[in-house]
Design a protein around this motif. Structure first.
Motif, PDB file in Angstrom:
ATOM      1  N   ARG A   1     -15.583  35.515  44.771  1.00 38.25           N
ATOM      2  CA  ARG A   1     -14.155  35.614  45.090  1.00 38.25           C
ATOM      3  C   ARG A   1     -13.321  34.735  44.151  1.00 38.25           C
ATOM      4  NH1 ARG A   1     -11.265  33.175  49.982  1.00 38.25           N
ATOM      5  NH2 ARG A   1     -13.154  31.944  50.000  1.00 38.25           N
ATOM      6  N   PHE A   2     -13.844  33.553  43.794  1.00 37.50           N
ATOM      7  CA  PHE A   2     -13.080  32.633  42.963  1.00 37.50           C
ATOM      8  C   PHE A   2     -13.292  32.848  41.466  1.00 37.50           C
ATOM      9  CE2 PHE A   2     -13.410  29.955  46.876  1.00 37.50           C
ATOM     10  CZ  PHE A   2     -12.078  30.067  47.221  1.00 37.50           C
ATOM     11  N   SER A   3     -14.263  33.630  41.099  1.00 39.96           N
ATOM     12  CA  SER A   3     -14.537  33.871  39.685  1.00 39.96           C
ATOM     13  C   SER A   3     -13.337  34.518  39.018  1.00 39.96           C
ATOM     14  CB  SER A   3     -15.743  34.783  39.514  1.00 39.96           C
ATOM     15  OG  SER A   3     -16.893  34.149  39.981  1.00 39.96           O
ATOM     16  N   GLY A   4     -12.979  34.004  37.873  1.00 35.47           N
ATOM     17  CA  GLY A   4     -11.907  34.597  37.087  1.00 35.47           C
ATOM     18  C   GLY A   4     -10.512  34.181  37.485  1.00 35.47           C
ATOM     19  N   ILE A   5     -10.368  33.275  38.448  1.00 32.04           N
ATOM     20  CA  ILE A   5      -9.028  32.835  38.844  1.00 32.04           C
ATOM     21  C   ILE A   5      -8.372  32.049  37.712  1.00 32.04           C
ATOM     22  CG2 ILE A   5      -7.766  31.268  40.377  1.00 32.04           C
ATOM     23  CD1 ILE A   5      -9.557  32.166  42.625  1.00 32.04           C
ATOM     24  N   ILE A   6      -9.140  31.178  37.079  1.00 28.39           N
ATOM     25  CA  ILE A   6      -8.622  30.399  35.956  1.00 28.39           C
ATOM     26  C   ILE A   6      -9.074  31.087  34.670  1.00 28.39           C
ATOM     27  CG2 ILE A   6      -8.648  28.190  34.762  1.00 28.39           C
ATOM     28  CD1 ILE A   6      -9.274  26.898  37.475  1.00 28.39           C
ATOM     29  N   PRO A   7      -8.142  31.535  33.862  1.00 27.17           N
ATOM     30  CA  PRO A   7      -8.538  32.218  32.624  1.00 27.17           C
ATOM     31  C   PRO A   7      -9.293  31.275  31.684  1.00 27.17           C
ATOM     32  CG  PRO A   7      -6.143  32.022  32.779  1.00 27.17           C
ATOM     33  CD  PRO A   7      -6.721  31.445  34.026  1.00 27.17           C
ATOM     34  N   GLU A   8     -10.246  31.836  30.966  1.00 27.64           N
ATOM     35  CA  GLU A   8     -11.026  31.027  30.031  1.00 27.64           C
ATOM     36  C   GLU A   8     -10.161  30.419  28.944  1.00 27.64           C
ATOM     37  OE1 GLU A   8     -14.574  32.828  28.520  1.00 27.64           O
ATOM     38  OE2 GLU A   8     -14.942  33.839  30.416  1.00 27.64           O
ATOM     39  N   SER A   9      -9.049  31.066  28.627  1.00 29.94           N
ATOM     40  CA  SER A   9      -8.175  30.558  27.571  1.00 29.94           C
ATOM     41  C   SER A   9      -7.372  29.342  28.027  1.00 29.94           C
ATOM     42  CB  SER A   9      -7.218  31.662  27.117  1.00 29.94           C
ATOM     43  OG  SER A   9      -6.415  32.072  28.215  1.00 29.94           O
ATOM     44  N   ASP A  10      -7.337  29.080  29.324  1.00 29.90           N
ATOM     45  CA  ASP A  10      -6.575  27.963  29.871  1.00 29.90           C
ATOM     46  C   ASP A  10      -7.405  26.691  29.726  1.00 29.90           C
ATOM     47  OD1 ASP A  10      -4.943  27.370  33.088  1.00 29.90           O
ATOM     48  OD2 ASP A  10      -4.738  26.404  31.149  1.00 29.90           O
ATOM     49  N   ASN A  11      -6.983  25.791  28.849  1.00 31.55           N
ATOM     50  CA  ASN A  11      -7.718  24.566  28.580  1.00 31.55           C
ATOM     51  C   ASN A  11      -6.964  23.389  29.180  1.00 31.55           C
ATOM     52  OD1 ASN A  11      -9.251  22.490  27.683  1.00 31.55           O
ATOM     53  ND2 ASN A  11      -9.131  23.012  25.516  1.00 31.55           N
ATOM     54  N   ASN A  12      -7.399  22.925  30.330  1.00 27.97           N
ATOM     55  CA  ASN A  12      -6.732  21.825  31.011  1.00 27.97           C
ATOM     56  C   ASN A  12      -7.532  20.539  30.942  1.00 27.97           C
ATOM     57  OD1 ASN A  12      -4.520  23.344  31.866  1.00 27.97           O
ATOM     58  ND2 ASN A  12      -5.718  24.199  33.551  1.00 27.97           N
ATOM     59  N   HIS A  13      -8.318  20.379  29.917  1.00 25.89           N
ATOM     60  CA  HIS A  13      -9.182  19.211  29.796  1.00 25.89           C
ATOM     61  C   HIS A  13      -8.371  17.917  29.780  1.00 25.89           C
ATOM     62  CE1 HIS A  13     -12.915  17.153  29.012  1.00 25.89           C
ATOM     63  NE2 HIS A  13     -12.360  16.520  27.997  1.00 25.89           N
ATOM     64  N   GLU A  14      -7.260  17.900  29.055  1.00 30.26           N
ATOM     65  CA  GLU A  14      -6.426  16.695  28.987  1.00 30.26           C
ATOM     66  C   GLU A  14      -5.857  16.348  30.360  1.00 30.26           C
ATOM     67  OE1 GLU A  14      -6.175  14.618  26.450  1.00 30.26           O
ATOM     68  OE2 GLU A  14      -7.569  15.916  25.346  1.00 30.26           O
ATOM     69  N   GLU A  15      -5.403  17.344  31.107  1.00 28.16           N
ATOM     70  CA  GLU A  15      -4.886  17.105  32.454  1.00 28.16           C
ATOM     71  C   GLU A  15      -5.979  16.559  33.368  1.00 28.16           C
ATOM     72  OE1 GLU A  15      -1.945  20.911  32.478  1.00 28.16           O
ATOM     73  OE2 GLU A  15      -2.605  20.156  34.420  1.00 28.16           O
ATOM     74  N   TYR A  16      -7.172  17.080  33.217  1.00 33.87           N
ATOM     75  CA  TYR A  16      -8.295  16.603  34.010  1.00 33.87           C
ATOM     76  C   TYR A  16      -8.572  15.131  33.716  1.00 33.87           C
ATOM     77  CZ  TYR A  16     -13.111  15.811  35.423  1.00 33.87           C
ATOM     78  OH  TYR A  16     -14.249  15.277  35.963  1.00 33.87           O
ATOM     79  N   LEU A  17      -8.629  14.776  32.432  1.00 37.61           N
ATOM     80  CA  LEU A  17      -8.895  13.382  32.060  1.00 37.61           C
ATOM     81  C   LEU A  17      -7.792  12.463  32.570  1.00 37.61           C
ATOM     82  CD1 LEU A  17     -10.278  13.769  28.424  1.00 37.61           C
ATOM     83  CD2 LEU A  17     -11.554  13.343  30.529  1.00 37.61           C
ATOM     84  N   SER A  18      -6.557  12.895  32.450  1.00 39.88           N
ATOM     85  CA  SER A  18      -5.432  12.105  32.930  1.00 39.88           C
ATOM     86  C   SER A  18      -5.535  11.908  34.444  1.00 39.88           C
ATOM     87  CB  SER A  18      -4.126  12.806  32.576  1.00 39.88           C
ATOM     88  OG  SER A  18      -3.044  12.112  33.135  1.00 39.88           O
ATOM     89  N   GLY A  19      -5.865  12.933  35.165  1.00 36.65           N
ATOM     90  CA  GLY A  19      -6.034  12.831  36.610  1.00 36.65           C
ATOM     91  C   GLY A  19      -7.163  11.889  36.992  1.00 36.65           C
ATOM     92  N   GLN A  20      -8.249  11.909  36.230  1.00 35.91           N
ATOM     93  CA  GLN A  20      -9.353  11.019  36.484  1.00 35.91           C
ATOM     94  C   GLN A  20      -8.969   9.554  36.241  1.00 35.91           C
ATOM     95  OE1 GLN A  20     -12.542  11.712  37.780  1.00 35.91           O
ATOM     96  NE2 GLN A  20     -11.431  13.578  38.266  1.00 35.91           N
ATOM     97  N   GLU A  21      -8.188   9.329  35.185  1.00 35.77           N
ATOM     98  CA  GLU A  21      -7.722   7.972  34.902  1.00 35.77           C
ATOM     99  C   GLU A  21      -6.840   7.467  36.015  1.00 35.77           C
ATOM    100  OE1 GLU A  21      -7.764   8.306  30.036  1.00 35.77           O
ATOM    101  OE2 GLU A  21      -5.860   8.072  31.083  1.00 35.77           O
ATOM    102  N   ASP A  22      -5.909   8.308  36.487  1.00 32.16           N
ATOM    103  CA  ASP A  22      -5.015   7.920  37.582  1.00 32.16           C
ATOM    104  C   ASP A  22      -5.806   7.640  38.873  1.00 32.16           C
ATOM    105  OD1 ASP A  22      -2.315  10.201  36.678  1.00 32.16           O
ATOM    106  OD2 ASP A  22      -2.851   8.227  35.889  1.00 32.16           O
ATOM    107  N   LYS A  23      -6.793   8.441  39.105  1.00 31.37           N
ATOM    108  CA  LYS A  23      -7.608   8.318  40.323  1.00 31.37           C
ATOM    109  C   LYS A  23      -8.362   7.002  40.368  1.00 31.37           C
ATOM    110  CE  LYS A  23     -11.525  10.562  42.584  1.00 31.37           C
ATOM    111  NZ  LYS A  23     -12.440  11.704  42.526  1.00 31.37           N
ATOM    112  N   HIS A  24      -8.829   6.536  39.213  1.00 34.01           N
ATOM    113  CA  HIS A  24      -9.692   5.361  39.158  1.00 34.01           C
ATOM    114  C   HIS A  24      -8.970   4.091  38.726  1.00 34.01           C
ATOM    115  CE1 HIS A  24     -13.250   7.646  40.187  1.00 34.01           C
ATOM    116  NE2 HIS A  24     -12.841   8.579  39.362  1.00 34.01           N
ATOM    117  N   ARG A  25      -7.676   4.077  38.850  1.00 37.25           N
ATOM    118  CA  ARG A  25      -6.918   2.850  38.520  1.00 37.25           C
ATOM    119  C   ARG A  25      -6.828   1.964  39.711  1.00 37.25           C
ATOM    120  NH1 ARG A  25      -2.116   5.020  34.653  1.00 37.25           N
ATOM    121  NH2 ARG A  25      -3.521   5.661  33.049  1.00 37.25           N
TER     122      ARG A  25
END
Length: 78
Positions: free
Chosen positions: A54-78
């Protein structure tokens, strides 16, 4: 289930490894091979969980949110 004898030829080092592995785990070589074949059989028949499908293909492969992920991880662990 009825059983039959099977003779296979393998490199000696593979046979020694399999015998040692079985002995270390307290099973026979026959049980080891049987468990492996059952596992292979089960993997072939397994289908993906409906939620994954059901969830497969919801996020397109062309969508690269790696920077947002890293930023969120930094905020989470401050």
């Amino acid at each position: 289930m009825p059983s039959r004898k099977l003779t296979i030829r393998l490199p000696e080092e593979d046979i020694n490894f399999a015998k040692n592995y079985a002995a270390q785990h307290g099973i026979t070589l026959t049980e080891l091979v049987d468990a492996y074949f059952k596992r292979l059989r089960n993997q072939q028949s397994e289908e993906l969980h409906p939620d994954i499908l059901r969830f497969s293909g919801i996020i397109p492969e062309s969508d690269n949110n790696h920077e947002e992920y890293l930023s969120g991880q930094e905020d989470k662990h401050r």
